[in-house]
Scaffold this motif. Structure first.
Motif, PDB file in Angstrom:
ATOM      1  N   UNK A  81       0.734  -1.196   0.052  1.00 15.25           N
ATOM      2  CA  UNK A  81       0.061  -0.003  -0.075  1.00 15.25           C
ATOM      3  C   UNK A  81       0.916   1.141  -0.107  1.00 15.25           C
ATOM      4  N   UNK A  82       1.870   1.468   0.909  1.00 17.81           N
ATOM      5  CA  UNK A  82       2.662   2.416   1.052  1.00 17.81           C
ATOM      6  C   UNK A  82       3.887   2.444   0.419  1.00 17.81           C
ATOM      7  N   UNK A  83       4.488   1.174  -0.344  1.00 19.16           N
ATOM      8  CA  UNK A  83       5.437   1.303  -0.991  1.00 19.16           C
ATOM      9  C   UNK A  83       6.750   1.237  -0.235  1.00 19.16           C
ATOM     10  N   UNK A  84       6.539   0.907   1.057  1.00 19.57           N
ATOM     11  CA  UNK A  84       7.979   0.610   1.947  1.00 19.57           C
ATOM     12  C   UNK A  84       7.296  -0.173   3.258  1.00 19.57           C
ATOM     13  N   UNK A  85       8.223  -0.812   3.981  1.00 20.83           N
ATOM     14  CA  UNK A  85       7.958  -1.319   4.885  1.00 20.83           C
ATOM     15  C   UNK A  85       7.915  -0.274   6.458  1.00 20.83           C
ATOM     16  N   UNK A  86       6.987  -0.794   7.297  1.00 17.44           N
ATOM     17  CA  UNK A  86       6.890   0.088   8.635  1.00 17.44           C
ATOM     18  C   UNK A  86       8.183   0.090   9.420  1.00 17.44           C
ATOM     19  N   UNK A  87       8.811  -0.947   9.391  1.00 15.85           N
ATOM     20  CA  UNK A  87       9.749  -1.151  10.328  1.00 15.85           C
ATOM     21  C   UNK A  87      11.044  -0.224   9.920  1.00 15.85           C
ATOM     22  N   UNK A  88      11.541   0.463  11.204  1.00 18.21           N
ATOM     23  CA  UNK A  88      12.571   1.315  11.036  1.00 18.21           C
ATOM     24  C   UNK A  88      12.152   2.737  10.268  1.00 18.21           C
ATOM     25  N   UNK A  89      10.903   3.045  10.581  1.00 20.12           N
ATOM     26  CA  UNK A  89      10.506   4.299  10.040  1.00 20.12           C
ATOM     27  C   UNK A  89       9.956   4.965  11.178  1.00 20.12           C
ATOM     28  N   UNK A  90       9.493   6.424  11.209  1.00 21.64           N
ATOM     29  CA  UNK A  90       8.888   7.308  12.294  1.00 21.64           C
ATOM     30  C   UNK A  90       7.516   6.725  12.840  1.00 21.64           C
ATOM     31  N   UNK A  91       6.940   5.906  11.799  1.00 24.86           N
ATOM     32  CA  UNK A  91       5.616   5.283  12.271  1.00 24.86           C
ATOM     33  C   UNK A  91       5.694   4.091  13.283  1.00 24.86           C
ATOM     34  N   UNK A  92       6.950   3.427  12.862  1.00 24.88           N
ATOM     35  CA  UNK A  92       7.433   2.197  13.629  1.00 24.88           C
ATOM     36  C   UNK A  92       7.400   2.602  15.171  1.00 24.88           C
ATOM     37  N   UNK A  93       7.808   3.864  15.350  1.00 27.50           N
ATOM     38  CA  UNK A  93       8.343   4.562  16.732  1.00 27.50           C
ATOM     39  C   UNK A  93       6.761   4.771  17.386  1.00 27.50           C
ATOM     40  N   UNK A  94       6.055   5.384  16.512  1.00 29.47           N
ATOM     41  CA  UNK A  94       4.568   5.596  17.085  1.00 29.47           C
ATOM     42  C   UNK A  94       3.983   4.470  17.328  1.00 29.47           C
ATOM     43  N   UNK A  95       3.977   3.339  16.521  1.00 28.34           N
ATOM     44  CA  UNK A  95       3.194   2.184  16.866  1.00 28.34           C
ATOM     45  C   UNK A  95       3.806   1.504  18.076  1.00 28.34           C
ATOM     46  N   UNK A  96       4.959   1.408  18.181  1.00 30.59           N
ATOM     47  CA  UNK A  96       5.610   0.855  19.533  1.00 30.59           C
ATOM     48  C   UNK A  96       5.344   1.594  20.711  1.00 30.59           C
ATOM     49  N   UNK A  97       5.295   2.884  20.720  1.00 26.63           N
ATOM     50  CA  UNK A  97       4.857   3.743  21.770  1.00 26.63           C
ATOM     51  C   UNK A  97       3.569   3.605  22.205  1.00 26.63           C
ATOM     52  N   UNK A  98       2.641   3.453  21.306  1.00 27.57           N
ATOM     53  CA  UNK A  98       1.186   3.219  21.255  1.00 27.57           C
ATOM     54  C   UNK A  98       0.849   1.932  21.989  1.00 27.57           C
ATOM     55  N   UNK A  99       1.473   0.836  21.451  1.00 27.02           N
ATOM     56  CA  UNK A  99       1.140  -0.492  22.249  1.00 27.02           C
ATOM     57  C   UNK A  99       1.462  -0.465  23.754  1.00 27.02           C
ATOM     58  N   UNK A 100       2.594   0.246  24.122  1.00 21.34           N
ATOM     59  CA  UNK A 100       3.225  -0.013  25.569  1.00 21.34           C
ATOM     60  C   UNK A 100       2.294   1.162  26.316  1.00 21.34           C
ATOM     61  N   UNK A 101       1.687   2.162  25.665  1.00 21.56           N
ATOM     62  CA  UNK A 101       0.921   3.207  26.238  1.00 21.56           C
ATOM     63  C   UNK A 101      -0.414   2.813  26.580  1.00 21.56           C
TER      64      UNK A 101
END
Length: 217
Positions: A81-101
Protein backbone atom coordinates in the motif's frame (compact mmCIF):
# COMPACT_ATOMS: atom_id res chain seq x y z
CA UNK A 1 21.98 23.95 21.28
CA UNK A 2 22.31 22.46 17.80
CA UNK A 3 20.02 20.26 15.74
CA UNK A 4 21.80 17.15 17.00
CA UNK A 5 20.60 17.94 20.53
CA UNK A 6 17.04 19.03 19.77
CA UNK A 7 16.21 16.38 17.17
CA UNK A 8 15.61 13.54 19.73
CA UNK A 9 13.63 15.93 21.96
CA UNK A 10 11.39 17.02 19.09
CA UNK A 11 10.98 13.46 17.83
CA UNK A 12 10.11 12.12 21.29
CA UNK A 13 7.41 14.75 21.81
CA UNK A 14 5.98 14.17 18.32
CA UNK A 15 5.89 10.38 18.74
CA UNK A 16 4.38 10.61 22.22
CA UNK A 17 1.77 13.13 21.04
CA UNK A 18 0.59 11.00 18.10
CA UNK A 19 0.56 7.93 20.35
CA UNK A 20 -1.56 9.86 22.86
CA UNK A 21 -4.15 10.74 20.21
CA UNK A 22 -4.36 7.08 19.14
CA UNK A 23 -4.62 5.61 22.63
CA UNK A 24 -7.08 8.30 23.72
CA UNK A 25 -9.45 7.36 20.91
CA UNK A 26 -9.00 3.58 21.06
CA UNK A 27 -8.80 3.46 24.85
CA UNK A 28 -12.11 5.29 25.34
CA UNK A 29 -13.96 3.26 22.71
CA UNK A 30 -12.64 -0.12 23.80
CA UNK A 31 -13.15 0.68 27.48
CA UNK A 32 -16.76 1.58 26.78
CA UNK A 33 -17.28 -1.57 24.72
CA UNK A 34 -15.68 -3.88 27.27
CA UNK A 35 -17.35 -2.18 30.23
CA UNK A 36 -20.83 -2.42 28.75
CA UNK A 37 -20.63 -5.87 27.16
CA UNK A 38 -20.40 -9.25 28.83
CA UNK A 39 -19.34 -12.16 26.68
CA UNK A 40 -17.52 -15.44 26.94
CA UNK A 41 -13.76 -14.87 27.06
CA UNK A 42 -14.04 -11.22 28.11
CA UNK A 43 -11.48 -11.67 30.89
CA UNK A 44 -9.01 -13.24 28.47
CA UNK A 45 -9.45 -10.37 25.98
CA UNK A 46 -8.95 -7.73 28.67
CA UNK A 47 -5.90 -9.55 29.99
CA UNK A 48 -4.40 -9.65 26.50
CA UNK A 49 -4.91 -5.89 26.09
CA UNK A 50 -3.10 -5.27 29.38
CA UNK A 51 -0.16 -7.57 28.60
CA UNK A 52 2.18 -4.77 27.40
CA UNK A 53 2.16 -3.48 31.00
CA UNK A 54 4.00 -6.56 32.27
CA UNK A 55 5.81 -7.93 29.20
CA UNK A 56 9.49 -7.01 28.81
CA UNK A 57 9.86 -4.30 26.14
CA UNK A 58 12.03 -6.63 24.07
CA UNK A 59 9.18 -9.13 23.93
CA UNK A 60 6.81 -6.39 22.76
CA UNK A 61 9.34 -5.39 20.13
CA UNK A 62 9.75 -8.99 19.01
CA UNK A 63 5.98 -9.43 18.65
CA UNK A 64 5.72 -6.21 16.65
CA UNK A 65 8.39 -7.52 14.28
CA UNK A 66 6.53 -10.83 13.93
CA UNK A 67 3.21 -9.09 13.22
CA UNK A 68 4.36 -6.11 11.15
CA UNK A 69 7.74 -7.28 9.82
CA UNK A 70 8.50 -7.55 6.13
CA UNK A 71 7.91 -11.31 6.15
CA UNK A 72 4.46 -11.13 7.75
CA UNK A 73 1.17 -10.82 5.82
CA UNK A 74 0.42 -7.49 7.52
CA UNK A 75 3.91 -6.23 6.77
CA UNK A 76 3.64 -7.20 3.10
CA UNK A 77 0.27 -5.49 2.86
CA UNK A 78 1.69 -2.27 4.33
CA UNK A 79 4.62 -2.49 1.90
CA UNK A 80 2.23 -2.91 -1.02
CA UNK A 81 0.00 0.00 0.00
CA UNK A 82 2.65 2.52 1.04
CA UNK A 83 5.59 1.32 -1.03
CA UNK A 84 7.82 0.69 1.99
CA UNK A 85 7.82 -1.46 5.15
CA UNK A 86 6.84 0.13 8.44
CA UNK A 87 9.92 -1.13 10.31
CA UNK A 88 12.68 1.42 10.94
CA UNK A 89 10.38 4.35 10.21
CA UNK A 90 8.89 7.17 12.27
CA UNK A 91 5.56 5.35 12.29
CA UNK A 92 7.22 2.26 13.74
CA UNK A 93 8.26 4.37 16.73
CA UNK A 94 4.68 5.63 17.04
CA UNK A 95 3.28 2.10 16.89
CA UNK A 96 5.70 0.79 19.52
CA UNK A 97 4.90 3.70 21.86
CA UNK A 98 1.18 3.28 21.29
CA UNK A 99 1.23 -0.41 22.18
CA UNK A 100 3.03 0.11 25.49
CA UNK A 101 0.95 3.19 26.42
CA UNK A 102 -2.48 1.79 25.55
CA UNK A 103 -3.01 -0.32 28.74
CA UNK A 104 -2.62 2.76 30.95
CA UNK A 105 -5.25 4.64 28.98
CA UNK A 106 -7.60 1.66 28.90
CA UNK A 107 -7.35 1.01 32.63
CA UNK A 108 -7.94 4.66 33.48
CA UNK A 109 -11.01 4.83 31.24
CA UNK A 110 -12.54 1.69 32.74
CA UNK A 111 -11.91 3.04 36.24
CA UNK A 112 -13.52 6.34 35.29
CA UNK A 113 -16.58 4.72 33.76
CA UNK A 114 -17.06 2.52 36.82
CA UNK A 115 -17.03 5.59 39.07
CA UNK A 116 -19.97 7.23 37.27
CA UNK A 117 -23.25 7.15 39.18
CA UNK A 118 -25.45 4.65 37.33
CA UNK A 119 -28.54 6.44 38.58
CA UNK A 120 -27.64 9.54 36.56
CA UNK A 121 -27.14 7.47 33.42
CA UNK A 122 -30.41 5.63 33.95
CA UNK A 123 -32.27 8.91 34.45
CA UNK A 124 -30.99 10.12 31.08
CA UNK A 125 -32.18 6.90 29.44
CA UNK A 126 -35.61 7.31 31.01
CA UNK A 127 -35.75 10.81 29.53
CA UNK A 128 -35.22 9.28 26.08
CA UNK A 129 -31.47 9.64 25.55
CA UNK A 130 -29.84 7.00 23.37
CA UNK A 131 -26.89 4.96 24.65
CA UNK A 132 -24.42 7.08 22.68
CA UNK A 133 -25.94 10.32 23.97
CA UNK A 134 -25.73 8.98 27.52
CA UNK A 135 -22.10 8.10 26.90
CA UNK A 136 -21.15 11.40 25.24
CA UNK A 137 -23.04 13.80 27.49
CA UNK A 138 -23.17 11.97 30.83
CA UNK A 139 -20.51 9.26 31.16
CA UNK A 140 -17.57 11.02 29.48
CA UNK A 141 -17.96 14.37 31.29
CA UNK A 142 -18.30 12.64 34.68
CA UNK A 143 -15.27 10.43 34.02
CA UNK A 144 -13.07 13.21 32.63
CA UNK A 145 -10.59 13.20 35.53
CA UNK A 146 -9.71 9.55 35.01
CA UNK A 147 -9.49 10.05 31.25
CA UNK A 148 -7.17 13.04 31.57
CA UNK A 149 -5.05 11.19 34.12
CA UNK A 150 -4.83 8.19 31.79
CA UNK A 151 -3.83 10.44 28.91
CA UNK A 152 -1.05 12.04 30.94
CA UNK A 153 0.31 8.68 32.09
CA UNK A 154 0.10 7.33 28.53
CA UNK A 155 2.02 10.31 27.16
CA UNK A 156 4.71 9.92 29.82
CA UNK A 157 4.98 6.19 29.09
CA UNK A 158 5.25 6.79 25.35
CA UNK A 159 7.86 9.50 25.93
CA UNK A 160 10.07 7.07 27.86
CA UNK A 161 9.65 4.02 25.62
CA UNK A 162 12.99 2.41 24.74
CA UNK A 163 13.18 -1.36 24.26
CA UNK A 164 10.30 -2.02 21.87
CA UNK A 165 11.12 1.12 19.87
CA UNK A 166 14.79 0.16 19.54
CA UNK A 167 13.90 -3.30 18.21
CA UNK A 168 11.09 -2.26 15.90
CA UNK A 169 12.01 1.26 14.80
CA UNK A 170 15.77 1.16 15.26
CA UNK A 171 18.04 4.00 16.34
CA UNK A 172 18.32 6.23 13.30
CA UNK A 173 19.42 9.81 14.17
CA UNK A 174 16.91 12.37 12.95
CA UNK A 175 14.43 9.65 12.01
CA UNK A 176 13.70 7.25 14.89
CA UNK A 177 16.19 8.25 17.60
CA UNK A 178 14.09 9.38 20.55
CA UNK A 179 15.48 10.76 23.81
CA UNK A 180 15.79 7.40 25.62
CA UNK A 181 17.92 6.04 22.76
CA UNK A 182 19.92 9.25 22.47
CA UNK A 183 20.68 9.04 26.20
CA UNK A 184 21.85 5.45 25.81
CA UNK A 185 24.11 6.30 22.85
CA UNK A 186 25.56 9.36 24.60
CA UNK A 187 26.34 7.34 27.72
CA UNK A 188 27.89 4.53 25.69
CA UNK A 189 30.13 7.01 23.89
CA UNK A 190 31.22 8.62 27.16
CA UNK A 191 29.37 11.90 26.61
CA UNK A 192 27.83 12.04 30.08
CA UNK A 193 27.16 15.78 29.93
CA UNK A 194 24.99 15.44 26.83
CA UNK A 195 23.19 12.47 28.35
CA UNK A 196 22.46 14.49 31.48
CA UNK A 197 20.83 17.29 29.48
CA UNK A 198 18.42 14.84 27.83
CA UNK A 199 17.80 13.16 31.18
CA UNK A 200 16.92 16.50 32.78
CA UNK A 201 14.49 17.37 29.98
CA UNK A 202 12.81 13.97 30.32
CA UNK A 203 12.54 14.32 34.10
CA UNK A 204 11.11 17.86 33.88
CA UNK A 205 8.46 16.87 31.32
CA UNK A 206 7.51 13.69 33.19
CA UNK A 207 7.45 15.42 36.58
CA UNK A 208 5.27 18.21 35.26
CA UNK A 209 2.77 15.81 33.73
CA UNK A 210 2.59 13.61 36.83
CA UNK A 211 2.08 16.73 38.95
CA UNK A 212 -0.86 17.77 36.79
CA UNK A 213 -2.25 14.22 36.99
CA UNK A 214 -2.05 14.34 40.80
CA UNK A 215 -3.64 17.79 41.04
CA UNK A 216 -6.73 16.91 38.97
CA UNK A 217 -7.64 13.87 41.09
Amino acid sequence: MNEHFWSPVKLSIEVASISLVIVLFTGILLARLMYRKNFKGKIAVETAMLLPLVLPPTVVGFLLIVIFGVNSPVGRLIDTIFGQPIMFTWWAAVLASTVVAFPLMYQSCVTGFKSVDKGIEEAARVDGASEWKVFLFITLPLAYKSIISGGILSFARALGEFGATLMFAGNLPGKTQTMPMAIYVALESGNTGLAWMWVIITIVISFGMLLVSTLIK
